[in-house]
Design an enzyme around this catalytic site. Structure first.
Site, mmCIF file in Angstrom:
data_model
loop_
_atom_site.group_PDB
_atom_site.id
_atom_site.type_symbol
_atom_site.label_atom_id
_atom_site.label_comp_id
_atom_site.label_asym_id
_atom_site.label_seq_id
_atom_site.Cartn_x
_atom_site.Cartn_y
_atom_site.Cartn_z
ATOM 1 N N SER A 141 0.936 -1.195 0.006
ATOM 2 C CA SER A 141 0.023 0.011 -0.027
ATOM 3 C C SER A 141 0.927 1.218 0.089
ATOM 4 O O SER A 141 2.115 1.230 -0.096
ATOM 5 C CB SER A 141 -0.944 -0.012 1.324
ATOM 6 O OG SER A 141 -0.113 0.267 2.438
ATOM 7 N N LYS A 142 0.130 2.323 -0.053
ATOM 8 C CA LYS A 142 0.995 3.643 -0.334
ATOM 9 C C LYS A 142 2.109 3.851 0.804
ATOM 10 O O LYS A 142 3.083 4.674 0.422
ATOM 11 C CB LYS A 142 -0.078 4.813 -0.105
ATOM 12 C CG LYS A 142 -0.844 5.036 -1.160
ATOM 13 C CD LYS A 142 -2.289 4.930 -0.927
ATOM 14 C CE LYS A 142 -2.817 3.572 -0.996
ATOM 15 N NZ LYS A 142 -4.015 3.019 -0.437
#
Length: 492
Positions: free
Chosen positions: A254-255
């Site tokens: 994820s980010k």
RNA sequence: GGUUCCUUCGUCUAAUGGUUAGGACAGGAGAUUCUCAGUCUCUAAAUAGGGGUUCGAUUCCCCUAGGAACUACCA
């Protein structure tokens, strides 16, 4: 039976690494088995949908060079391929299940469901999920609720006994007790839109999908989907759950792990072939030793059997390595044109570039190619060429083991050797030798001569090699900069 | 918590019921080039733990541990 697979993303954000990995696996499997690759847009979540996401989907696949045989834009015999345009189909099938007693209308409000959930959590009840409150409403009760204007959802009746098994090509058999399947999941939302489960199953069937290749996060809903196929009386397709792509810490990428959107990688200057090559190698391998695989090769040699069970971590460093390798393999012309936008954006050259600027960029490619991990590195690498910011700190010019006086001599005498030599068209090797013997005379290391000159011309301790720099700057400009440095050393 | 799944160097992975457990990235060392980068050479590094089955298991079985995913009128 001909293979038909699909990539069915939901346009609720930019295409990310995990998504395109799924797309790639589907695409390569289709190609290598002579089948069809279908694109389907699952835009049933109207709250998270965005036009930008849809555009990003198209442009990302286009950039990667993945063409779909059927889908939006290109059409096909099973269209439309955008779920929001298939609205009526889902409603019809959901109502069919209701008529057959396999599903039912539910009028429970979100508030009631919320309360129910809270109570279940608080009491640590073993039973989680919907309590089937509306499963056995009489016609009268239903009519009354309809009269109140409550828009119902349609829920599937999940058996409370028995178990459901599905076979997965990679995982083997996966079995789940029916009582552990989410009790009576919603098929049709109150706004008339289908949920993922319904739309996905209906479309996969109607579009003749033979293999469902999707991420392992979908395994838990496998049995539910099987139940749906059975409720409709349809044949269950072959499942193939792909290992997940994780971040460094072992959690879903994820980010917070770094860039995840393909768009970001593209902007930083990653080549599509590097992304394809590396991403395909997470969760799949040809033989354990082949590193470089082109898209065309993968279209032939991709085998489902080589997909792994265990999740893989995304290694940004290895991607960098692949990218730097691919940059070097690419033609100078291609790199030059790819580099141009970065130079324009940095304000180094005009848009569109002049002939002269184009020529400069072209000259830049050769020495820069080996020094870039990503294309955007060119900005730092070529700054000296377009922005003259002279170094006024003398220490920067002085190489290790040299001093003020020797550095000044190196600039003056070295400069003379250098430019006289160049004007006489001496070979670079010859000039280099002469500079080396100058170093000997000055009793400094070779760098004691080269560093001051390089700093004078490139305004930096870290730079392209001297002769490349001169070629780029041109002799007059190089001499000007050298002269300036000499003056700096003549001061005080 | 419940359900399901996973487990070979730090990372991606290869291999076999019998190998010095192989490769690549990253790391370390050295060589080379005017810096940087690159290139070349070398190096360190793994079968999660415990039980079985077997002449022999990293490979087959069981248990434990660790990790992950799911558990929405999101997909």
């Amino acid at each position: 039976m001909d293979v038909r697979v699909r990539y069915a993303p939901s346009p609720t954000g930019l295409q990310h690494i995990g998504g395109i990995r799924t797309a790639l696996f589907n695409y390569f499997f289709a190609k290598s088995s002579g089948g069809k690759f279908i694109l389907r847009v699952e835009d049933t979540d109207r709250e998270r949908y965005s036009d930008e996401s849809l555009e990003d989907l198209y442009s990302t696949l286009d950039w990667l060079g993945i063409k779909w045989d059927e889908g939006p834009v290109v059409g096909g015999p099973y269209g439309p391929y955008i779920q929001s345009e298939r609205f009526d189909i889902y409603k019809e099938y959901a109502e069919k299940l209701v008529k057959e007693g396999k599903a039912y209308y539910c009028y429970c409000t979100p508030e009631r469901l919320e309360k129910l959930r809270e109570e279940q959590v608080k009491s640590k009840s073993e039973y989680q999920g919907y309590d089937r409150h509306c499963a056995n409403l009489t016609d009268e009760e239903r009519a009354e609720l309809e009269k109140q204007g409550i828009k119902p959802v349609i829920r599937l009746k999940v058996p409370t006994t028995g178990k459901t098994t599905f076979h997965d090509v990679i995982m083997g058999d996966i079995t789940r007790k029916n009582k552990d399947i989410s009790p009576d999941p919603i098929l049709l939302k109150s706004d008339g839109f289908p949920t993922y489960h319904l739309a996905n199953v209906i479309d996969d069937h109607l579009m003749g999908i033979t293999h469902i290749m999707r991420a392992q996060e979908w395994i838990p809903s496998g049995p539910l989907h099987v139940l749906l196929y059975e409720a409709f009386g349809w044949e269950v397709p072959t499942y193939c759950h792909l290992p997940m792509v994780m971040g460094k810490d072992g959690q879903k990428l994820s980010k917070r792990h770094g860039s995840t959107a393909v768009r970001e990688f593209r902007d930083k200057g990653y080549l599509p072939e590097a992304i394809i090559n590396y991403v395909t190698l997470v969760g799949w391998s040809l033989d354990g030793s082949t590193e470089f695989l082109s898209k065309e090769e993968l279209e032939h040699c991709f085998k489902m059997e080589n997909i792994h069970k265990n999740p893989g971590k995304f290694d940004y460093k290895k991607l960098d390595w692949f990218n730097s390798q691919y940059i070097r393999m690419a033609s100078d012309d291609r790199i030059a044109s790819l580099l141009t936008p970065y130079l324009v954006k940095a304000g180094f050259i005009s848009d569109p570039p002049t002939k002269e600027e184009e020529e400069k960029v072209r000259l830049l490619v050769a020495p820069a190619k080996e020094r870039m991990k990503v294309l955007s590195d060119i900005v730092e690498l070529s700054k000296f060429l377009f922005k003259d910011e002279p170094v006024s700190d003398k220490d920067v010019y002085i190489a290790k083991g040299s001093d003020l006086v020797k550095t000044k001599d190196a600039l003056v005498e070295g400069g003379k050797i250098l430019f006289d030599g160049l004007r006489e068209n001496k070979a670079e090797e010859k000039i280099e030798e002469e500079l080396m013997s100058l170093a000997e005379r000055l009793e400094v290391k070779v760098n004691g001569v080269f560093q001051p000159i390089r700093v004078a011309l490139t305004n930096s301790q870290v730079s392209l090699p001297l002769f490349d720099s001169i070629r780029l700057l041109g002799i007059p400009e190089s001499e000007r900069r050298l002269e300036r440095a000499i003056n700096l050393f003549k001061e005080n």
